[in-house]
Design a protein around this motif. Structure first.
Motif, PDB file in Angstrom:
ATOM      1  N   PHE A 304       0.853  -1.188   0.000  1.00 49.50           N
ATOM      2  CA  PHE A 304       0.000   0.000   0.000  1.00 49.50           C
ATOM      3  C   PHE A 304       0.888   1.237   0.000  1.00 49.50           C
ATOM      4  O   PHE A 304       1.608   1.508   0.963  1.00 49.50           O
ATOM      5  CB  PHE A 304      -0.929  -0.015   1.218  1.00 49.50           C
ATOM      6  N   THR A 305       0.827   1.982  -1.085  1.00 47.44           N
ATOM      7  CA  THR A 305       1.731   3.117  -1.280  1.00 47.44           C
ATOM      8  C   THR A 305       1.003   4.440  -1.476  1.00 47.44           C
ATOM      9  O   THR A 305       1.645   5.481  -1.566  1.00 47.44           O
ATOM     10  CB  THR A 305       2.623   2.866  -2.514  1.00 47.44           C
ATOM     11  N   GLN A 366      11.151 -10.198   0.538  1.00 46.58           N
ATOM     12  CA  GLN A 366      12.583 -10.091   0.840  1.00 46.58           C
ATOM     13  C   GLN A 366      13.358  -9.305  -0.210  1.00 46.58           C
ATOM     14  O   GLN A 366      14.547  -9.048  -0.038  1.00 46.58           O
ATOM     15  CB  GLN A 366      13.187 -11.490   0.979  1.00 46.58           C
ATOM     16  N   ALA A 367      12.689  -8.913  -1.290  1.00 44.00           N
ATOM     17  CA  ALA A 367      13.360  -8.220  -2.389  1.00 44.00           C
ATOM     18  C   ALA A 367      13.466  -6.720  -2.116  1.00 44.00           C
ATOM     19  O   ALA A 367      12.714  -6.155  -1.323  1.00 44.00           O
ATOM     20  CB  ALA A 367      12.601  -8.461  -3.698  1.00 44.00           C
ATOM     21  N   HIS A 368      14.417  -6.092  -2.787  1.00 37.13           N
ATOM     22  CA  HIS A 368      14.556  -4.645  -2.690  1.00 37.13           C
ATOM     23  C   HIS A 368      13.326  -3.969  -3.308  1.00 37.13           C
ATOM     24  O   HIS A 368      12.682  -4.504  -4.219  1.00 37.13           O
ATOM     25  CB  HIS A 368      15.816  -4.179  -3.403  1.00 37.13           C
ATOM     26  N   ILE A 369      13.016  -2.786  -2.800  1.00 35.20           N
ATOM     27  CA  ILE A 369      11.857  -2.049  -3.303  1.00 35.20           C
ATOM     28  C   ILE A 369      12.209  -1.409  -4.640  1.00 35.20           C
ATOM     29  O   ILE A 369      13.051  -0.522  -4.724  1.00 35.20           O
ATOM     30  CB  ILE A 369      11.418  -0.968  -2.299  1.00 35.20           C
ATOM     31  N   THR A 370      11.568  -1.892  -5.681  1.00 35.00           N
ATOM     32  CA  THR A 370      11.667  -1.328  -7.026  1.00 35.00           C
ATOM     33  C   THR A 370      10.254  -1.203  -7.575  1.00 35.00           C
ATOM     34  O   THR A 370       9.330  -1.847  -7.064  1.00 35.00           O
ATOM     35  CB  THR A 370      12.504  -2.230  -7.950  1.00 35.00           C
ATOM     36  N   PRO A 371      10.030  -0.391  -8.591  1.00 34.09           N
ATOM     37  CA  PRO A 371       8.673  -0.279  -9.153  1.00 34.09           C
ATOM     38  C   PRO A 371       8.092  -1.622  -9.574  1.00 34.09           C
ATOM     39  O   PRO A 371       6.902  -1.887  -9.349  1.00 34.09           O
ATOM     40  CB  PRO A 371       8.870   0.658 -10.354  1.00 34.09           C
ATOM     41  N   GLN A 378       1.677  -5.837  -5.176  1.00 36.05           N
ATOM     42  CA  GLN A 378       0.292  -5.349  -5.147  1.00 36.05           C
ATOM     43  C   GLN A 378      -0.655  -6.321  -5.845  1.00 36.05           C
ATOM     44  O   GLN A 378      -1.752  -6.604  -5.353  1.00 36.05           O
ATOM     45  CB  GLN A 378       0.218  -3.963  -5.797  1.00 36.05           C
ATOM     46  N   VAL A 379      -0.222  -6.861  -6.976  1.00 33.86           N
ATOM     47  CA  VAL A 379      -1.054  -7.838  -7.691  1.00 33.86           C
ATOM     48  C   VAL A 379      -1.207  -9.109  -6.869  1.00 33.86           C
ATOM     49  O   VAL A 379      -2.313  -9.652  -6.726  1.00 33.86           O
ATOM     50  CB  VAL A 379      -0.438  -8.154  -9.078  1.00 33.86           C
ATOM     51  N   ALA A 380      -0.100  -9.592  -6.305  1.00 38.63           N
ATOM     52  CA  ALA A 380      -0.158 -10.820  -5.511  1.00 38.63           C
ATOM     53  C   ALA A 380      -0.988 -10.629  -4.241  1.00 38.63           C
ATOM     54  O   ALA A 380      -1.741 -11.522  -3.839  1.00 38.63           O
ATOM     55  CB  ALA A 380       1.262 -11.272  -5.145  1.00 38.63           C
TER      56      ALA A 380
END
Length: 439
Positions: A304-305, A366-371, A378-380
C-alpha cells in the motif's frame, strides 16, 4: 461408535494399577494416542505434520529454557551474552543453532500443515474449532518469533523491532500509545528488550496450552482424512498405535535428519548476516527484512503506497493482520459440501494458484523495493484476498464435484483410483497397505 479392536486400558503391573486408580493419566494417554483411539485408515504422510509440530514446540521450549539460563537481557550485554553462549557454554553452540533454526523448522512444518488443511478441507464442519485453535496457535507463534528475533540484539534485531513496532503508530488514537507501551519508550532499548524477553519466554507455554485444547477438540469429531468422507464403521479405521505411531516415527526420523543438516552444515543459511553485527541505533542497514516466514505478510504490508481515505501505512497494517484473520472464517466462506480437493477439480486449480501467489509474495517480501517488485506485490496481495473473499465462495457455489466413495474402506480396500494429493504424494500410505493385504 464402538470398535471390536478397541480394548479397554488394563494396567500390566501393580504399580501402574495403583497409579491408574489414583491419577488416571496412563488411561487418558491410551485413549488419546494409544490403541483405544480410532484413526481413519487412509491417512497419508501429510497427517504426520501435526505430531512434527508438537515435536518442534518441545524442542523450542527445552532449548529456550536452557538458553535463558545463560542469556543476559541487558541492552549493553545481550549481544555479548549470545557470543558467550556460542563460545564458552558447553554445547552452547548446538543449543543456539537448534533454537535458532528450530524456529524455521517449526514454521516450515506449520505452513505445510496449513496447506494440507486447505487442500483437504480440514476447516469444514465438524472441525471448525480445531481449525480456529490452529490459527490461534499460528498467531501466537508469529508474536513469539518476532520477540525472539529481537533478543540477540543484532542490527536486524534492533531495526526489525523499530520498523515493525513503528507500524502500530499508524492506528488512529491508540496506535502511538500502544507502540510506546510495547517498547517501554520511544525506541527499542533496555525496556523493550526486557519486555520482549519476558513475553518470548511465556508465550510458548501458552502455545502448549492451546495445543492441548486443539488435541482435545480434535478427539471429539476424530481426524479428517484425504477423501473427506466420514467414518462409517470399524473397517474405516485403525488403532492409532501401532500403525500410526510407527508411521509418525518414520516421519520424525526423516524430519530430524533434514533438521540436523541445517544445524551442522547450514546453521547460518536461514538468518540475515547483519544480525551478526551488534545493534547500532546510529547505523541503519541498507535493506531491512524480517525472517523468511514473515516475508509474504511483509510484502502485503508494503503493497500500500497511496493514501486513500485512510493513510497507506494504516491500510498496510490492516491488510497484514487481515491476511491471517481471514483464515478464521474459511468454514463460512467455503460452502461446498465436499471437503477434499481430490474431488473438487476447479478448487484444486485455484489452490495451486494460491500456493504460487504466496511464493510470489515471499519473494517480494525479501526483495529490494523497485517499481516492478512493488507492482508485483500489489497484484499478488490483491489475488490473496480475492481468493478467499471472492473466488472461494463462488467456486463452492457453482463447482460440480466428482463422485465421492461410499466409505473410506471402499476407497482403500476396493482399489478405487485416488486423485493426486498435493506435492505428488499418494493418498494411501504404508499403514493402509498392510491391513488391505490382510483383508
Amino acid at each position: 461408535m464402538s470398535f471390536a479392536w478397541a480394548k479397554p486400558y488394563e494396567p500390566t503391573s501393580p504399580f501402574m494399577k495403583w497409579v491408574d486408580e489414583r491419577l488416571p493419566v496412563p488411561r487418558l494417554v491410551y485413549g488419546a494416542i494409544g490403541g483405544g483411539y480410532p484413526v481413519p485408515r487412509n491417512l497419508n504422510y501429510f497427517w504426520n505434520f501435526g505430531v512434527l509440530a508438537g515435536l518442534a514446540l518441545m524442542i523450542q521450549i527445552i532449548t529456550g529454557i536452557v538458553l535463558a539460563m545463560h542469556y543476559y537481557s541487558y541492552a549493553g550485554g545481550a549481544f555479548d551474552s549470545v557470543e558467550r553462549i556460542m563460545r564458552d557454554v558447553p554445547a552452547g553452540w548446538v543449543l543456539r543453532y537448534v533454537h535458532q533454526n528450530g524456529a524455521s523448522f517449526f514454521f516450515a512444518i506449520i505452513y505445510i500443515h496449513i496447506f494440507r488443511g486447505l487442500f483437504y478441507g480440514s476447516y469444514k464442519a465438524p472441525r471448525e474449532m480445531v481449525w480456529m485453535l490452529g490459527v490461534t496457535i499460528y498467531l501466537l507463534m508469529m508474536a513469539t518469533a518476532f520477540m525472539g528475533y529481537v533478543l540477540p540484539w543484532g542490527q536486524m534485531s534492533y531495526w526489525g523491532a523499530q520498523v515493525i513496532t513503528g507500524f502500530f503508530s499508524a492506528i488512529p488514537v491508540v496506535g502511538e500509545p500502544l507502540r510506546i507501551f510495547l517498547l517501554g519508550g520511544y525506541a527499542p532499548d533496555q525496556a523493550a528488550l526486557t519486555r520482549f524477553f519476558s513475553l518470548h519466554y511465556l508465550l510458548p507455554f501458552i502455545i502448549a496450552a492451546v495445543t492441548i485444547l486443539k488435541i482435545w477438540a480434535l478427539h471429539i469429531p476424530g481426524s479428517s482424512n484425504p477423501t473427506g468422507v466420514d467414518v462409517k464403521d470399524e473397517k474405516d479405521t485403525l488403532p492409532f498405535h501401532p500403525f500410526y505411531t510407527a508411521k509418525d516415527g518414520f516421519g520424525i526420523g526423516v524430519a530430524l535428519l533434514i533438521f540436523s543438516i541445517f544445524i551442522f552444515f547450514l546453521p547460518y543459511s536461514l538468518g540475515h548476516p547483519d544480525n551478526y553485527i551488534e545493534a547500532n541505533p546510529l547505523v541503519t542497514p541498507a535493506h531491512i527484512v524480517p525472517e523468511w516466514y514473515f516475508w509474504p505478510f511483509y510484502a502485503i504490508l508494503r503493497s500500500f503506497t497511496v493514501d486513500f481515505i485512510l493513510p497507506a501505512k494504516l491500510w498496510g497494517v490492516l491488510a497484514m493482520f487481515s491476511a491471517v484473520l481471514v483464515l478464521f472464517f474459511l468454514t463460512w466462506l467455503d460452502r461446498s459440501p465436499v471437503r477434499s480437493s481430490s474431488y473438487r477439480p476447479v478448487y484444486k486449480i485455484f489452490f495451486w494458484v494460491l500456493v504460487a501467489d504466496i511464493i510470489v509474495l515471499g519473494y517480494v517480501g525479501q526483495a529490494h523495493i523497485t517499481p516492478l517488485n512493488v507492482a508485483l506485490g500489489q497484484v499478488a496481495s490483491a489475488y490473496y484476498f480475492l481468493h478467499f473473499l471472492i473466488i472461494l465462495p463462488l467456486v463452492s457455489k457453482f463447482e460440480r464435484p466428482l463422485p465421492l466413495p461410499n466409505s473410506i474402506s471402499e476407497s482403500v480396500l476396493h482399489g478405487e483410483k485416488q486423485e493426486s494429493a498435493p506435492f505428488g504424494l499418494a493418498t494411501t500410505g504404508s499403514t493402509t497397505a498392510a491391513p488391505a493385504a490382510a483383508e
